[in-house]
Write an enzyme that holds these catalytic residues in place. Structure first.
Site, PDB file in Angstrom:
ATOM      1  N   CYS A  74       0.852  -1.185   0.000  1.00  0.00           N
ATOM      2  CA  CYS A  74       0.000   0.000   0.000  1.00  0.00           C
ATOM      3  C   CYS A  74       0.889   1.237   0.000  1.00  0.00           C
ATOM      4  O   CYS A  74       1.792   1.364   0.830  1.00  0.00           O
ATOM      5  CB  CYS A  74      -0.904  -0.014   1.231  1.00  0.00           C
ATOM      6  SG  CYS A  74      -1.895   1.474   1.413  1.00  0.00           S
ATOM      7  N   CYS A  77       0.393   3.193   3.542  1.00  0.00           N
ATOM      8  CA  CYS A  77       0.868   2.748   4.858  1.00  0.00           C
ATOM      9  C   CYS A  77       1.960   1.693   4.811  1.00  0.00           C
ATOM     10  O   CYS A  77       2.500   1.320   5.847  1.00  0.00           O
ATOM     11  CB  CYS A  77      -0.305   2.232   5.684  1.00  0.00           C
ATOM     12  SG  CYS A  77      -0.988   0.659   5.097  1.00  0.00           S
ATOM     13  N   CYS A 122      -7.082  -1.483   1.494  1.00  0.00           N
ATOM     14  CA  CYS A 122      -6.016  -1.963   2.366  1.00  0.00           C
ATOM     15  C   CYS A 122      -6.614  -2.271   3.738  1.00  0.00           C
ATOM     16  O   CYS A 122      -7.346  -1.453   4.303  1.00  0.00           O
ATOM     17  CB  CYS A 122      -4.938  -0.878   2.485  1.00  0.00           C
ATOM     18  SG  CYS A 122      -3.653  -1.263   3.699  1.00  0.00           S
ATOM     19  N   CYS A 125      -4.972   0.516   6.494  1.00  0.00           N
ATOM     20  CA  CYS A 125      -5.327   1.943   6.524  1.00  0.00           C
ATOM     21  C   CYS A 125      -6.655   2.256   5.850  1.00  0.00           C
ATOM     22  O   CYS A 125      -7.067   3.411   5.802  1.00  0.00           O
ATOM     23  CB  CYS A 125      -4.217   2.787   5.914  1.00  0.00           C
ATOM     24  SG  CYS A 125      -4.046   2.634   4.114  1.00  0.00           S
ATOM     25  N   CYS A 145      -8.104  -5.722  -9.742  1.00  0.00           N
ATOM     26  CA  CYS A 145      -7.745  -4.651 -10.665  1.00  0.00           C
ATOM     27  C   CYS A 145      -7.390  -3.437  -9.801  1.00  0.00           C
ATOM     28  O   CYS A 145      -8.272  -2.792  -9.229  1.00  0.00           O
ATOM     29  CB  CYS A 145      -8.937  -4.377 -11.581  1.00  0.00           C
ATOM     30  SG  CYS A 145      -8.587  -3.286 -12.943  1.00  0.00           S
TER      31      CYS A 145
END
Length: 158
Positions: A74, A77, A122, A125, A145
């Site tokens: 991510c 984070c 995610c 976060c 995707c």
């Protein structure tokens, strides 16, 4: 006939087993920041995608053609999300994967734009990553995707 002590012991053991199972299957520790803090941490384009559920233009991300071994995390984070082993070319214009790493992502219903889709975020976060569809390759049949700007790539062990 079980005694009260036996029943209590089993109940405590069951509770301990449940707690251990919960810990073993729990996702990453949550990261909660204010919008102001996210704006300080992210570029405007990344903020629009990760915090406002935006989408980058197709074929715009350099990660679309990233072919090295490594992990995709991510961009908000640093939570590890996808392995290069599960990345494939879906032809859609966004980096695509057939499975996330463990419990690194969460999904939710997205009925924006007049259609029903499954949004991917995610698990640490809650940053918006993209969407998942059921038209992917084996073994899962899924296509995650994902916006390239929602990801950071770290070459190395996948």
């Amino acid at each position: 006939m079980p005694t009260r002590r036996d029943v209590l012991g089993l109940a405590l053991l069951g509770g301990a087993s449940f707690a251990l199972a919960q810990k073993a299957t729990a996702g990453p520790a949550r990261l909660v920041l204010s919008d102001a803090e996210w704006r300080r941490r992210l570029s405007p384009d990344r903020f629009a995608i990760l915090r406002e559920a935006g989408t980058e233009p197709p074929f715009a991300s350099p990660l679309l053609h990233e072919g090295r071994s490594g992990r995709f995390a991510c961009a908000g984070c640093g939570n590890a999300l996808f392995s290069s082993r599960t990345k494939y070319d879906s032809g859609t214009g966004w980096p695509s994967f057939w499975a996330p790493l463990g419990r690194s992502v969460r999904t939710s219903r997205d009925d924006s734009l007049g259609m029903i889709r499954t949004a991917v975020a995610c698990a640490r976060c809650e940053g918006h990553l993209g969407h998942v569809f059921d038209d992917g390759p084996k073994p899962t049949g899924l296509r995650y995707c994902i916006n390239g700007l929602a990801l950071a790539f770290a070459p190395g062990a996948a």
